[in-house]
Design an enzyme around this catalytic site. Structure first.
Site, short mmCIF file in Angstrom:
data_model
loop_
_atom_site.label_atom_id
_atom_site.label_comp_id
_atom_site.label_asym_id
_atom_site.label_seq_id
_atom_site.Cartn_x
_atom_site.Cartn_y
_atom_site.Cartn_z
N GLU A 24 -6.03 -8.32 -2.14
CA GLU A 24 -5.05 -7.58 -2.94
C GLU A 24 -5.51 -7.40 -4.38
O GLU A 24 -5.39 -6.32 -4.95
CB GLU A 24 -3.70 -8.31 -2.96
N LYS A 34 5.12 -3.36 -6.22
CA LYS A 34 5.82 -4.60 -5.94
C LYS A 34 6.85 -4.47 -4.83
O LYS A 34 6.88 -5.26 -3.91
CB LYS A 34 6.51 -5.09 -7.22
N TRP A 78 4.45 5.50 -8.03
CA TRP A 78 3.47 5.02 -7.04
C TRP A 78 3.32 6.15 -6.03
O TRP A 78 4.25 6.49 -5.32
CB TRP A 78 3.96 3.74 -6.37
N LYS A 126 -4.30 -12.50 -0.55
CA LYS A 126 -4.31 -12.58 -2.01
C LYS A 126 -5.65 -12.13 -2.57
O LYS A 126 -5.72 -11.39 -3.56
CB LYS A 126 -4.02 -14.01 -2.47
N HIS A 159 -14.94 -16.39 18.45
CA HIS A 159 -14.71 -15.26 19.34
C HIS A 159 -14.89 -13.93 18.62
O HIS A 159 -14.31 -12.92 19.03
CB HIS A 159 -13.31 -15.36 19.95
N ASN A 202 12.80 8.36 -6.31
CA ASN A 202 12.10 7.37 -5.50
C ASN A 202 12.43 7.64 -4.04
O ASN A 202 13.58 7.91 -3.70
CB ASN A 202 12.56 5.95 -5.84
N GLY A 203 11.43 7.52 -3.16
CA GLY A 203 11.67 7.73 -1.74
C GLY A 203 10.79 8.84 -1.20
O GLY A 203 9.83 9.28 -1.85
N CYS A 219 8.67 3.20 -6.75
CA CYS A 219 8.54 3.70 -8.11
C CYS A 219 9.66 3.13 -8.96
O CYS A 219 10.54 2.43 -8.47
CB CYS A 219 8.59 5.21 -8.12
N ARG A 245 6.44 -1.70 -10.51
CA ARG A 245 6.92 -1.00 -9.32
C ARG A 245 6.14 0.29 -9.04
O ARG A 245 6.33 0.92 -8.01
CB ARG A 245 8.41 -0.67 -9.47
N GLU A 275 -2.61 -15.72 4.31
CA GLU A 275 -2.09 -15.43 2.98
C GLU A 275 -3.18 -15.54 1.92
O GLU A 275 -3.26 -14.72 1.00
CB GLU A 275 -0.93 -16.38 2.65
#
Length: 608
Positions: A488, A603, A74, A485, A504, A100-101, A2, A27, A481
């Site tokens: 996301e 982020k 968040w 992307k 497989h 935050n946390g 956050c 954030r 990656e």
């Protein structure tokens, strides 16, 4: 994950707080709120959703006062609703705080507080802190916060105000970043320098277990036992314009296009071309310590973990050392085998990734030397590691990492060159690698100049519901990656797979509706990849190939081909990642997604 901003000074607090929240919204953007000490009490405004909704709610009659705190959330505990938004208040409404946390013993604390008559308004763990501080308050907010934190288990970046103390903010840190922005006649508090750089470049970073009292005229820092702690003021080197869009529709697109420059910055002053090596001044390892390393462990999360996989291949090829890549979230919980001869490298764009921090601390506890590869100067990992390498990529605001990823790969290549020349690599081979690294920024610019080709492919596939990404060797991590992307930012289900492993299991998914992105670079496994494409083609899969050229073989197999320049095998991920970033971006835009702020993501992941 956050964002926190606080202000005390001569001006009205709300404009400063809202400006800071806008810069911190990457954030956390589930909800936002602020609290201002107005001379009569604490006035609070908060809304579910974006900061713009909070701005609209505040409107033309914002809370009045020159001291305030604000937060963009968040969600971890409790849905993203107005009641769960920060700030949270004590029962009497005189204490407000943002946090935050995660408070790990919140349930037990809440049960006791309820029994003692406290009334809770939210379903968050944070609200426990407001009531706990209220219990200990006897005229001194600093004393109350200090006493309350002795009862708390978990992580916090915390800012607290009380209406009876209209001239100070009390802040504390344990596992979640906080800094003080040092001004003249005004002071700032934030979880990220982005929130204060428009006002001051002078910052003080709080460490775990530290508490600060911030007033208009300055700040005082202590530990939780009230012992004074001397702090050093650091200077922010980047400019506020670097966290603006600069004419681009999204930060993500801007950051994709910044990659030629971010790669140049990663290389600047580090390549020793004539000797075929690299100069890395921040490692803080002697020649004797480097020679004693017999094993390397790289630990990271998400996109950084994919960069670590590329680093594993590079380092093993060029140094002969065994290299393992570990998810940081798993590393510390399985009694990892590391010792004084193990070099542990933690990779984190923000330098605040909680899992990576904890993994590195566990490695240090076991006697390993620990390096950080990070982007943010002054971050927790930067301060705690024995040494490291900065990316110098500049601020990255888009939640989905782009330029930091390619800079991480290039930085790992620099470290590989540095260490390889001390072990296996000849000067001639070193010079070849250095020359190829030097060419990468211009090669990326050539790829970006063909963005319209990618946009056209996106128009054909943006309605897909699934996608498969295939690569081998150095480009297997790029397949991972690329799939990450896409999922996301566009919310299309995508999987990255080693191309040979497709048969497989995932081959069962392939039909005429399945786009399959194949990294078909002319490297040591090119012919093998062509065979894998044949397997997809036989199931009528639709193939997008990332290739070096349009030769007869690939032309006959792929539905679409995007070409990238040729380079050394070990450096191809820097180039092949770029069209995959563009493809994900343009598909997400066509689907109407919020590219910079994808749902459920933030982020900087500062919780475990």
């Amino acid at each position: 994950m956050c964002g926190i901003i606080g202000y005390v000074g001569p001006d009205q607090a709300v404009p400063v707080l809202l400006e800071g929240l806008r810069k911190l919204e990457y954030r956390g953007y589930d909800s936002a709120g602020l609290a201002v000490v107005n001379g009569k009490g604490v006035e609070v405004a908060k809304e579910a959703g974006s900061v713009s909704l909070l701005e609209a709610a505040v409107g033309s009659a914002p809370p009045s006062g020159s001291l305030g705190i604000a937060h963009t959330r968040w969600a971890t505990h409790g849905e993203p609703t107005r009641l769960n938004a920060h700030p949270h208040l004590s029962c009497d409404g005189r204490i407000a705080l943002v946090h935050n946390g995660i408070i790990e013993n919140a349930a037990a604390l809440k049960e006791r507080l309820l029994a003692e008559g406290h009334a809770f308004q939210s379903s968050t763990d944070t609200e426990v802190l407001a009531h706990l501080i209220e219990e200990h308050y006897a005229g001194d907010l600093e004393v109350a916060v200090r006493a309350a934190l002795t009862r708390v288990e978990g992580t916090y970046g915390l800012a607290v105000v009380h209406c009876a103390e209209p001239d100070r903010i009390v802040a504390a840190r344990m596992g979640s970043p906080l800094l003080i922005g040092v001004g003249i006649g005004a002071q700032y508090l934030a979880s990220d320098a982005a929130a204060v750089v428009g006002h001051t470049r002078r910052v003080v970073y709080l460490e775990d277990g530290e508490l600060a009292v911030i007033t208009r005229d300055g700040y005082r820092t202590t530990d939780l036992q009230n012992t004074h702690v001397n702090k050093t003021i650091a200077e922010i080197s980047w400019d506020v314009k670097e966290i603006q869009k600069g004419g681009y529709q999204h930060f993500m697109l801007k950051e994709i296009h910044e990659q030629p420059e971010s790669l140049r910055n990663a290389l600047r002053g580090r390549l020793v071309r004539g000797e075929g090596t690299a100069r890395l001044g921040g490692l803080n390892l002697t020649s004797k310590e480097l020679a004693a390393v017999d094993r390397i462990v790289i630990t990271a999360c998400g996109t950084s973990w994919h960069a670590a996989l590329v680093g594993e291949y590079m380092l093993e090829e060029c140094t002969g050392l065994p290299v393992e890549v570990e998810y940081a979230s798993e590393f510390r919980y399985r009694n990892p085998v590391v010792d004084a001869h193990t070099l542990v490298i933690g990779i984190s764009q923000s330098g605040e990734t909680a899992d990576t921090q904890m993994a590195m601390r566990e490695a240090k506890r076991k006697g390993a030397k620990v390096l950080g590869i990070i982007n943010v100067v002054g971050s927790t990992i930067a301060r705690e590691a024995d040494g490291g390498i900065y990316l110098h990529a500049g601020p990255e605001i888009g939640v989905a990492s782009t330029k930091a990823f390619t800079s991480q790969i290039l930085t790992l290549a620099l470290f590989t060159l540095f260490l390889g020349r001390r072990r296996l690599l000849s000067a001639e081979r070193g010079r070849t690698i250095a020359m190829a690294m030097d060419e990468l920024p211009e090669q990326v610019a050539q790829i970006l100049a063909k963005e319209e080709e990618v946009r056209e492919m996106a128009r054909l596939y943006f309605e897909a519901t699934n996608a498969l990404y295939l690569g081998r060797g150095y480009n297997f991590p790029v397949a991972l990656e690329g799939a990450l992307k896409l999922k996301e930012i566009s919310y299309i289900h995508a999987e990255g797979y080693p191309a040979a492993e497709m048969k497989h299991g995932p081959i069962a998914l392939i039909d005429e509706n399945m786009p399959v992105v194949v990294l078909a670079i002319r490297d040591g496994v090119y012919k093998k990849v062509l065979s894998n494409i044949q397997e997809v083609k036989a199931r009528r899969g639709r193939i997008i190939a990332i290739a070096n050229d349009v030769d007869g073989e690939i032309r006959n197999l792929a539905d679409h081909i995007f070409t990238v320049p040729q380079t050394l095998d070990m450096l191809t991920p820097v180039l092949t990642a770029v069209p995959l970033q563009l493809l994900a971006y343009h598909i997400a835009v066509l689907r109407g997604c919020d590219v910079d702020r994808p749902r459920n993501l933030a982020k900087s992941v500062t919780i475990e």
